[in-house]
Scaffold this motif. Structure first.
Motif, PDB file in Angstrom:
ATOM      1  N   PRO A 165       0.817  -1.112   0.033  1.00 50.20           N
ATOM      2  CA  PRO A 165      -0.033  -0.065  -0.044  1.00 50.20           C
ATOM      3  C   PRO A 165       0.951   1.271  -0.017  1.00 50.20           C
ATOM      4  CG  PRO A 165       0.236  -0.861   2.024  1.00 50.20           C
ATOM      5  CD  PRO A 165       0.822  -1.798   1.268  1.00 50.20           C
ATOM      6  N   PHE A 166       0.274   2.492   0.393  1.00 47.20           N
ATOM      7  CA  PHE A 166       1.169   3.667   0.247  1.00 47.20           C
ATOM      8  C   PHE A 166       1.566   3.672   1.657  1.00 47.20           C
ATOM      9  CE2 PHE A 166      -1.882   5.126  -3.293  1.00 47.20           C
ATOM     10  CZ  PHE A 166      -0.801   5.286  -4.207  1.00 47.20           C
ATOM     11  N   ILE A 167       2.741   3.034   1.828  1.00 48.00           N
ATOM     12  CA  ILE A 167       3.311   2.821   3.006  1.00 48.00           C
ATOM     13  C   ILE A 167       4.887   2.523   2.989  1.00 48.00           C
ATOM     14  CG2 ILE A 167       3.099   0.366   3.221  1.00 48.00           C
ATOM     15  CD1 ILE A 167       2.336   0.783   6.294  1.00 48.00           C
ATOM     16  N   SER A 168       5.539   3.090   3.823  1.00 50.58           N
ATOM     17  CA  SER A 168       7.305   2.911   3.580  1.00 50.58           C
ATOM     18  C   SER A 168       7.660   1.336   3.939  1.00 50.58           C
ATOM     19  CB  SER A 168       8.053   3.850   4.541  1.00 50.58           C
ATOM     20  OG  SER A 168       9.364   3.713   4.594  1.00 50.58           O
ATOM     21  N   ASP A 169       8.450   0.962   2.812  1.00 49.09           N
ATOM     22  CA  ASP A 169       8.759  -0.729   3.107  1.00 49.09           C
ATOM     23  C   ASP A 169      10.244  -0.287   2.534  1.00 49.09           C
ATOM     24  OD1 ASP A 169       9.403  -3.011   3.328  1.00 49.09           O
ATOM     25  OD2 ASP A 169       7.573  -3.722   2.057  1.00 49.09           O
ATOM     26  N   GLN A 259       3.846   9.336  12.035  1.00 49.07           N
ATOM     27  CA  GLN A 259       3.014   8.138  11.659  1.00 49.07           C
ATOM     28  C   GLN A 259       2.550   7.401  12.853  1.00 49.07           C
ATOM     29  OE1 GLN A 259       3.722   4.856   8.285  1.00 49.07           O
ATOM     30  NE2 GLN A 259       5.103   4.767  10.050  1.00 49.07           N
ATOM     31  N   VAL A 260       1.270   7.282  12.529  1.00 49.37           N
ATOM     32  CA  VAL A 260       0.805   6.140  14.053  1.00 49.37           C
ATOM     33  C   VAL A 260       0.269   4.966  13.124  1.00 49.37           C
ATOM     34  CG1 VAL A 260      -1.140   6.196  15.511  1.00 49.37           C
ATOM     35  CG2 VAL A 260      -0.200   8.406  15.040  1.00 49.37           C
ATOM     36  N   GLY A 261       0.636   3.699  13.709  1.00 49.87           N
ATOM     37  CA  GLY A 261       0.278   2.721  13.159  1.00 49.87           C
ATOM     38  C   GLY A 261      -0.277   1.756  14.441  1.00 49.87           C
ATOM     39  N   VAL A 275      -6.579  -6.990  12.171  1.00 48.75           N
ATOM     40  CA  VAL A 275      -6.863  -5.833  11.452  1.00 48.75           C
ATOM     41  C   VAL A 275      -5.707  -4.629  11.760  1.00 48.75           C
ATOM     42  CG1 VAL A 275      -8.410  -4.784  13.289  1.00 48.75           C
ATOM     43  CG2 VAL A 275      -8.542  -4.069  10.873  1.00 48.75           C
ATOM     44  N   TYR A 276      -5.585  -3.946  10.838  1.00 48.03           N
ATOM     45  CA  TYR A 276      -4.288  -3.040  11.013  1.00 48.03           C
ATOM     46  C   TYR A 276      -4.833  -1.619  10.214  1.00 48.03           C
ATOM     47  CZ  TYR A 276      -2.314  -2.276   6.285  1.00 48.03           C
ATOM     48  OH  TYR A 276      -2.145  -2.047   5.058  1.00 48.03           O
ATOM     49  N   GLY A 277      -4.140  -0.621  10.836  1.00 46.37           N
ATOM     50  CA  GLY A 277      -4.399   0.779  10.145  1.00 46.37           C
ATOM     51  C   GLY A 277      -3.090   1.664  10.395  1.00 46.37           C
ATOM     52  N   THR A 278      -2.930   2.698   9.212  1.00 44.51           N
ATOM     53  CA  THR A 278      -1.874   3.587   9.426  1.00 44.51           C
ATOM     54  C   THR A 278      -2.249   5.052   9.191  1.00 44.51           C
ATOM     55  OG1 THR A 278      -0.633   3.030   7.148  1.00 44.51           O
ATOM     56  CG2 THR A 278      -0.034   1.861   9.318  1.00 44.51           C
ATOM     57  N   ALA A 279      -1.684   5.994   9.719  1.00 45.75           N
ATOM     58  CA  ALA A 279      -1.947   7.280   9.249  1.00 45.75           C
ATOM     59  C   ALA A 279      -0.577   8.006   9.242  1.00 45.75           C
ATOM     60  CB  ALA A 279      -3.120   8.301  10.122  1.00 45.75           C
ATOM     61  N   THR A 327       7.512  19.580  -0.988  1.00 43.40           N
ATOM     62  CA  THR A 327       6.397  18.776  -0.994  1.00 43.40           C
ATOM     63  C   THR A 327       5.673  18.465   0.135  1.00 43.40           C
ATOM     64  OG1 THR A 327       7.138  18.422  -3.243  1.00 43.40           O
ATOM     65  CG2 THR A 327       5.528  16.918  -2.299  1.00 43.40           C
ATOM     66  N   GLU A 328       4.217  18.478   0.303  1.00 42.43           N
ATOM     67  CA  GLU A 328       3.723  17.794   1.309  1.00 42.43           C
ATOM     68  C   GLU A 328       2.573  16.607   1.263  1.00 42.43           C
ATOM     69  OE1 GLU A 328       2.699  20.969   4.874  1.00 42.43           O
ATOM     70  OE2 GLU A 328       2.091  21.656   2.865  1.00 42.43           O
ATOM     71  N   GLY A 329       2.464  15.798   1.964  1.00 45.40           N
ATOM     72  CA  GLY A 329       1.535  14.499   1.313  1.00 45.40           C
ATOM     73  C   GLY A 329       1.253  13.849   2.892  1.00 45.40           C
ATOM     74  N   TYR A 330      -0.045  13.307   2.812  1.00 50.55           N
ATOM     75  CA  TYR A 330      -0.409  12.238   3.884  1.00 50.55           C
ATOM     76  C   TYR A 330      -1.036  10.949   3.421  1.00 50.55           C
ATOM     77  CZ  TYR A 330      -5.048  14.893   2.905  1.00 50.55           C
ATOM     78  OH  TYR A 330      -5.802  15.413   2.215  1.00 50.55           O
ATOM     79  N   ALA A 331      -1.026   9.975   4.144  1.00 47.38           N
ATOM     80  CA  ALA A 331      -1.504   8.609   3.525  1.00 47.38           C
ATOM     81  C   ALA A 331      -2.044   8.081   4.512  1.00 47.38           C
ATOM     82  CB  ALA A 331      -0.163   7.828   2.905  1.00 47.38           C
TER      83      ALA A 331
END
Length: 417
Positions: A165-169, A259-261, A275-279, A327-331
């Motif tokens: 997903p849109f997540i750092s790996d 980031q919060v996960g 179930v998992y979630g990140t912001a 540049t700014e962004g959120y996922a």
């Protein structure tokens, strides 16, 4: 008759005893040392003969086949592949030794792959395109210290799909210290290689003169606080990323983000369910959201993240006065893993990103929905299929979705050992 049998057995016993005694006196005889199981660190460890170090060896072999008419063309030159193949092998070694200061751990992992005719890339006849050997991980851990090539201490990635997903790996060089407070609570502070997070472009846009990194003055500073217990795990992480520009005048700035996960186990549904979630938010380094850098991959094999590599993936722009504009962004990511029974499982995942580029008309957003079905007929053998629906607002004709949205399919066969 009994007397004869007794004499025969006695003679045989005397001969065996004599032979054994003579063999023990032979010069150069060495005791045989067998591999012994080491149960101090979990299943699969054994003592390296002649040492007090425990070793575990593992890896996998995997085939991925992806299908989807992802992009229109390659800069209008050649049609792009609708089918892509990638075969990957992974091999790792985990060595641990107990000392008076605690466990010393050395970990090495390598990957080897062939990616030919990759999905979304221009048609090619060279079957070797994409051959790669990846020095993936190599680190030492001792008394809270981690040093070497490993996962970023920013990362939180329990996602259950084939697709990132849109997540750092990422794996990159780090020097970190982790304080263990007990009860599953810990905190880490790390200095990490900031060049592994850079993404910039020389192209100028209205209101800007482009962007280009200069030397790395300072490493990235990354920290996290996490808890891991029977119910699941959670992490709060942050980063600071130094930017030094060389275009339109010399300027320096600091990017940053948080980031919060959270991952919650769901044994009431089925064993292994969660179930998992990140912001996450980033200013000045899109790699922390899983896009931008060459090593970041979203939506499958090769370029299927479907965002052109122009200013839309640049960490910053420079205005006419030489000032850095980050540049700014959120996922956001949300996913679920469910076991229908011990041999069948499925994952469901949603991912979304929104990016604000400080140049006219370059903002973009994208999202993806993913589901799969995986069969495990025998232990550590997975055979599965996955479907992704992806959509973005990118308007480039060079590198865009064929219809701004698309379905991408993938089949995977993987055997772990």
């Amino acid at each position: 008759m009994n007397l004869v049998k007794s004499l025969a057995l006695g003679s045989a016993a005397a001969f065996v005893a004599l032979t054994g005694a003579q063999a023990a006196d032979l010069p150069g005889a060495e005791p045989v040392e067998y591999v012994k199981v080491c149960d101090a660190y979990g299943a699969g460890f054994f003592y390296i003969p002649g040492s007090d170090t425990c070793l575990q060896i593992g890896g996998f072999a995997r085939l991925d086949v992806s299908v989807g008419e992802v992009v229109k063309n390659n800069a209008g030159v050649k049609p792009n592949n609708n089918v892509g193949f990638r075969t990957r092998a992974r091999l790792w070694f985990d060595a641990r030794t107990d000392t008076e200061y605690g466990t010393v751990r050395t970990y090495i992992r390598a990957q080897f792959q062939r990616q030919s005719g990759a999905l979304g890339l221009a048609a090619a006849t060279d079957v070797g395109v994409g051959d790669d050997s990846i020095f993936d991980k190599a680190f030492v851990q001792f008394a809270g210290l981690t040093a070497g090539l490993t996962d970023s201490f920013w990362d939180f990635k329990p996602y259950p799909t084939f697709t990132n997903p849109f997540i750092s790996d990422r794996t990159l060089s780090v020097l970190a210290y982790t304080a263990d407070f007990g009860g599953g609570f810990s905190a880490s502070i790390a200095v990490e290689d900031g060049t592994a997070r850079r993404s910039a472009t020389l192209a100028g846009l209205p209101g800007s003169v482009g962007s280009n990194y200069n030397e790395q003055k300072f490493p990235d500073i990354v920290g996290n606080v996490r808890v891991q217990q029977g119910w699941g795990e959670a992490q709060i992480s942050g980063f600071a990323h130094n930017i030094t520009n060389e275009l339109g005048g010399r300027d320096t700035a600091w990017g940053y983000g948080g980031q919060v996960g959270v991952k919650v186990n769901l044994p009431s549904l089925a064993k292994g369910d969660f179930v998992y979630g990140t912001a996450a938010y980033s200013s000045g380094s899109l790699s922390y959201l899983g896009v931008g850098q060459t090593g970041d991959s979203v939506f499958g094999i090769a370029q299927t993240q479907n965002v052109d590599r122009g200013n839309r993936l640049s960490d910053f722009e420079v205005d006419g006065g030489g000032n850095i504009r980050k540049t700014e962004g959120y996922a956001f990511n949300l996913g679920l893993l469910h076991y229908w029974d011990p041999k069948w499982r499925s994952a469901f995942q949603g991912t979304y990103i929104n990016v604000n580029v400080k140049a006219a008309g370059q903002d973009w957003a994208a999202y993806g929905l993913t589901t799969n079905l995986i069969w495990t007929p025998v232990k550590k053998l997975d055979i599965g299929g996955e479907v992704n629906y992806v959509k973005n607002t990118n308007t480039s004709d060079v590198y865009a979705l064929r219809k701004k949205d698309e379905f991408i399919g993938r089949m995977r066969v993987q055997r772990d050992f």
